[in-house]
Design a protein around this motif. Sequence first.
Motif, short mmCIF file in Angstrom:
data_model
loop_
_atom_site.label_atom_id
_atom_site.label_comp_id
_atom_site.label_asym_id
_atom_site.label_seq_id
_atom_site.Cartn_x
_atom_site.Cartn_y
_atom_site.Cartn_z
N PRO A 68 42.46 35.29 42.34
CA PRO A 68 41.51 35.06 41.24
C PRO A 68 41.49 36.24 40.27
CG PRO A 68 40.51 34.52 43.37
CD PRO A 68 41.80 35.22 43.66
N ALA A 69 41.47 35.95 38.98
CA ALA A 69 41.41 37.00 37.97
C ALA A 69 40.03 37.65 37.98
CB ALA A 69 41.72 36.43 36.59
N SER A 70 40.01 38.94 37.71
CA SER A 70 38.75 39.70 37.72
C SER A 70 38.51 40.34 36.36
CB SER A 70 38.81 40.80 38.80
OG SER A 70 37.68 41.65 38.71
N ASP A 71 37.25 40.30 35.93
CA ASP A 71 36.86 40.98 34.69
C ASP A 71 35.77 42.00 34.97
OD1 ASP A 71 34.77 39.32 35.27
OD2 ASP A 71 34.72 38.28 33.33
N LYS A 72 35.66 42.42 36.21
CA LYS A 72 34.63 43.39 36.57
C LYS A 72 34.97 44.76 35.98
CE LYS A 72 33.42 40.94 40.82
NZ LYS A 72 33.26 41.00 42.29
N PRO A 73 33.96 45.51 35.55
CA PRO A 73 34.22 46.83 34.96
C PRO A 73 34.95 47.74 35.94
CG PRO A 73 31.94 46.14 34.59
CD PRO A 73 32.53 45.17 35.57
N LEU A 74 35.88 48.51 35.40
CA LEU A 74 36.67 49.42 36.22
C LEU A 74 36.14 50.85 36.05
CD1 LEU A 74 40.26 48.10 35.40
CD2 LEU A 74 39.02 47.79 37.56
N PRO A 75 36.10 51.62 37.16
CA PRO A 75 35.77 53.04 37.03
C PRO A 75 36.88 53.76 36.26
CG PRO A 75 35.58 52.28 39.31
CD PRO A 75 36.30 51.20 38.54
N GLN A 142 36.12 47.80 50.87
CA GLN A 142 34.91 47.33 50.19
C GLN A 142 34.92 47.73 48.71
OE1 GLN A 142 31.81 49.06 52.62
NE2 GLN A 142 31.81 47.35 54.08
N ALA A 143 35.36 48.96 48.41
CA ALA A 143 35.37 49.42 47.01
C ALA A 143 36.36 48.63 46.17
CB ALA A 143 35.72 50.91 46.99
N ILE A 144 37.55 48.34 46.72
CA ILE A 144 38.57 47.62 45.96
C ILE A 144 38.18 46.15 45.81
CG2 ILE A 144 41.00 46.90 45.97
CD1 ILE A 144 41.57 49.53 47.55
N GLU A 145 37.64 45.55 46.86
CA GLU A 145 37.20 44.16 46.75
C GLU A 145 36.04 44.02 45.78
OE1 GLU A 145 36.47 42.95 50.76
OE2 GLU A 145 38.59 42.50 51.17
N ALA A 146 35.22 45.05 45.64
CA ALA A 146 34.12 45.01 44.67
C ALA A 146 34.64 44.99 43.24
CB ALA A 146 33.21 46.22 44.87
N ARG A 196 44.09 41.24 36.63
CA ARG A 196 43.32 41.25 35.38
C ARG A 196 43.95 40.26 34.41
NH1 ARG A 196 38.60 44.15 35.87
NH2 ARG A 196 38.69 44.73 33.66
N ALA A 197 43.31 40.03 33.29
CA ALA A 197 43.83 39.05 32.34
C ALA A 197 45.18 39.47 31.78
CB ALA A 197 42.83 38.84 31.21
N ASP A 198 45.38 40.78 31.62
CA ASP A 198 46.59 41.26 30.94
C ASP A 198 47.46 42.18 31.80
OD1 ASP A 198 44.67 43.22 31.06
OD2 ASP A 198 45.09 44.05 29.07
N LYS A 199 47.08 42.42 33.06
CA LYS A 199 47.85 43.34 33.90
C LYS A 199 47.47 43.14 35.36
CE LYS A 199 44.44 47.02 33.22
NZ LYS A 199 44.21 48.38 32.66
N ALA A 200 48.23 43.79 36.20
CA ALA A 200 47.93 43.81 37.64
C ALA A 200 47.78 45.26 38.08
CB ALA A 200 49.02 43.12 38.44
N ILE A 201 46.78 45.50 38.90
CA ILE A 201 46.54 46.84 39.46
C ILE A 201 46.79 46.76 40.96
CG2 ILE A 201 44.86 48.69 39.80
CD1 ILE A 201 43.37 47.53 37.31
N TRP A 202 47.68 47.60 41.43
CA TRP A 202 48.05 47.61 42.84
C TRP A 202 47.55 48.89 43.50
CZ3 TRP A 202 51.04 43.41 44.62
CH2 TRP A 202 51.57 42.59 43.61
#
Length: 226
Positions: A68-75, A142-146, A196-202
């Motif tokens: 699922p795509a995420s739009d949650k704010p990133l630190p 937990q932090a990454i899933e958040a 994310r909508a425009d990229k992937a963070i691994w």
Amino acid sequence: MVTKTGLASCMAMVLLVGCKPKEAPSTETPPTTDAVQASAEAPAPAAQAPEAAPAAPVVTVFDITRIPASDKPLPAWPYVVLPAGYHYRDDDLASRSKDLARVPLWTGGQLLWLEGRTFSDSIRSDEGKTFSKFEVRKNLQQAIEALGGARIGERSYDEAVYEANEKVLDDFRQEFDRIRDAYWYNADADTYVIRRADKAIWVVVHVRNDDGGIMVAEGPLPPPAR
């Protein structure tokens, strides 16, 4: 007129013929027609099959669209905040970042190569804090899933995958030495992806009993599986 001498000779010849022993009958049974035919139709001994070649590694194409795509704010970069009582080895996080690098990512069935921004460093416990492998893994999960991430693997590739890519993997392990143990075969390695909508963070995490390592990499979304 037959004389007595001639008659005696004839009788002696008859006795000799009558006393000749008969030949013993043969005990061998001649083969029947069915036996001859079965022998002719019997298949020749099969040739020994050659040894099968080793099976090639099975490649399961990773499908990013299943995350699922995420739009949650990133630190702030590198996005992953360590739990209380732990810190990155270097205070200067920029020194552990690369604007562009090529790094491998194991999806559980496929080795992907990403070109993008990266960060890697060791994880240490604070002074007076006992390092806990379980605590670090649980809190990072937990932090990454958040952030909307999903864990897609807990182990690295097998020996066959490593040997098929040995040169490039060894080059990577030398350059990214603080996460190198996650890229040995059959190693403990948690792999997460944040779509994310425009990229992937691994995020790749390798934790031992007294320290650990982490790599964060972001780049283009991999093409969807066909």
